[in-house]
Design a protein around this motif. Structure first.
Motif, short mmCIF file in Angstrom:
data_model
loop_
_atom_site.label_atom_id
_atom_site.label_comp_id
_atom_site.label_asym_id
_atom_site.label_seq_id
_atom_site.Cartn_x
_atom_site.Cartn_y
_atom_site.Cartn_z
N ARG A 1 -20.65 -4.03 6.41
CA ARG A 1 -20.47 -2.90 7.32
C ARG A 1 -19.08 -2.93 7.94
O ARG A 1 -18.58 -3.98 8.32
CB ARG A 1 -21.52 -2.94 8.42
CG ARG A 1 -22.93 -2.67 7.96
CD ARG A 1 -23.28 -1.23 7.83
NE ARG A 1 -23.33 -0.62 9.16
CZ ARG A 1 -23.01 0.64 9.39
NH1 ARG A 1 -22.66 1.42 8.42
NH2 ARG A 1 -23.06 1.13 10.59
N PHE A 2 -18.45 -1.79 7.99
CA PHE A 2 -17.12 -1.59 8.57
C PHE A 2 -16.03 -2.34 7.80
O PHE A 2 -14.90 -2.41 8.26
CB PHE A 2 -17.10 -1.97 10.06
CG PHE A 2 -17.94 -1.05 10.90
CD1 PHE A 2 -17.38 0.08 11.48
CD2 PHE A 2 -19.28 -1.30 11.11
CE1 PHE A 2 -18.15 0.94 12.25
CE2 PHE A 2 -20.06 -0.44 11.88
CZ PHE A 2 -19.49 0.67 12.45
N GLY A 3 -16.34 -2.92 6.65
CA GLY A 3 -15.35 -3.62 5.83
C GLY A 3 -14.80 -4.87 6.46
O GLY A 3 -13.77 -5.39 6.01
N CYS A 4 -15.45 -5.41 7.46
CA CYS A 4 -14.93 -6.53 8.24
C CYS A 4 -14.97 -7.86 7.51
O CYS A 4 -14.26 -8.79 7.88
CB CYS A 4 -15.65 -6.63 9.58
SG CYS A 4 -15.40 -5.18 10.62
N GLU A 5 -15.78 -7.98 6.47
CA GLU A 5 -15.87 -9.24 5.72
C GLU A 5 -15.02 -9.22 4.46
O GLU A 5 -15.06 -10.15 3.66
CB GLU A 5 -17.33 -9.53 5.37
CG GLU A 5 -18.20 -9.77 6.58
CD GLU A 5 -19.65 -9.99 6.21
OE1 GLU A 5 -19.93 -10.49 5.10
OE2 GLU A 5 -20.51 -9.66 7.05
N SER A 6 -14.28 -8.14 4.25
CA SER A 6 -13.38 -7.96 3.09
C SER A 6 -14.10 -7.95 1.74
O SER A 6 -13.47 -8.09 0.71
CB SER A 6 -12.28 -9.02 3.07
OG SER A 6 -11.44 -8.85 4.19
N LYS A 7 -15.42 -7.79 1.72
CA LYS A 7 -16.15 -7.72 0.45
C LYS A 7 -15.94 -6.37 -0.22
O LYS A 7 -15.88 -6.28 -1.43
CB LYS A 7 -17.64 -7.96 0.68
CG LYS A 7 -17.97 -9.37 1.12
CD LYS A 7 -19.45 -9.53 1.38
CE LYS A 7 -19.75 -10.93 1.88
NZ LYS A 7 -21.18 -11.06 2.23
N ARG A 8 -15.85 -5.31 0.58
CA ARG A 8 -15.64 -3.98 0.01
C ARG A 8 -14.28 -3.86 -0.65
O ARG A 8 -14.11 -3.11 -1.60
CB ARG A 8 -15.75 -2.90 1.10
CG ARG A 8 -17.16 -2.63 1.53
CD ARG A 8 -17.19 -1.49 2.51
NE ARG A 8 -18.53 -1.26 3.02
CZ ARG A 8 -18.80 -0.45 4.01
NH1 ARG A 8 -17.82 0.22 4.61
NH2 ARG A 8 -20.04 -0.28 4.43
N LYS A 9 -13.32 -4.61 -0.15
CA LYS A 9 -11.97 -4.58 -0.72
C LYS A 9 -12.01 -4.94 -2.20
O LYS A 9 -11.26 -4.40 -3.01
CB LYS A 9 -11.07 -5.55 0.05
CG LYS A 9 -9.62 -5.34 -0.14
CD LYS A 9 -8.84 -6.27 0.78
CE LYS A 9 -7.48 -5.71 1.02
NZ LYS A 9 -6.72 -6.50 1.97
N ASN A 10 -12.91 -5.85 -2.57
CA ASN A 10 -13.06 -6.25 -3.96
C ASN A 10 -13.80 -5.21 -4.80
O ASN A 10 -13.84 -5.32 -6.02
CB ASN A 10 -13.81 -7.59 -4.05
CG ASN A 10 -13.07 -8.70 -3.35
OD1 ASN A 10 -11.84 -8.72 -3.31
ND2 ASN A 10 -13.81 -9.62 -2.78
N LEU A 11 -14.40 -4.22 -4.15
CA LEU A 11 -15.16 -3.19 -4.84
C LEU A 11 -14.41 -1.87 -4.96
O LEU A 11 -14.98 -0.89 -5.43
CB LEU A 11 -16.49 -2.96 -4.12
CG LEU A 11 -17.46 -4.13 -4.09
CD1 LEU A 11 -18.64 -3.84 -3.18
CD2 LEU A 11 -17.94 -4.44 -5.49
#
Length: 125
Positions: free
Chosen positions: A35-45
């Motif tokens: 949520r909110f991209g705070c863990e930087s996991k979405r950056k890889n997606l």
């Protein structure tokens, strides 16, 4: 009467989990968990998101929510048009989730018919 109600409830529950085959290759669970991209996991997606981006056009709002989850922010515009915001990277939104951030994000516009009419980026990575 009871059978009709039961059939209607079954139909609604099946649609609630519906995801088109063209979107099933996207890692929805990892996306929703960040949520909110705070863990930087979405950056890889981001590349995977870009592949399904055009597939989202014309899809109903509930499909967007099934695939991408609850938006990080939502803006209600005139004539029941909405914009869903999904952050790709950490930014000021991680410190104060009630305020918009300048961090890179996807912007999904939902028209008054409840369908996706546009998917853009704040700043593409």
């Amino acid at each position: 009467m009871f059978r009709k109600l039961l059939a209607l409830m079954l139909l609604v529950s099946l649609n609630a989990c519906y995801v088109p085959d063209t979107l099933k290759g996207f890692d929805s669970e990892t996306w929703k968990a960040d949520r909110f991209g705070c863990e930087s996991k979405r950056k890889n997606l981001v590349q995977d998101f870009d592949k399904i981006r055009k597939e989202l056009y014309g899809k109903k709002e509930f499909i967007v929510r099934n695939v991408l989850g609850k938006p990080d922010h939502e803006e209600l515009l005139e004539r029941s048009t909405r914009i869903y915001y999904y952050y790709f990277e950490p930014g000021a939104q991680c410190d104060d989730r009630s305020k918009m951030s300048e961090a890179n994000r996807a912007e999904v516009r939902i028209n008054s018919l409840g369908k996706v009419s546009e998917v853009t980026y704040k700043r593409p990575l």
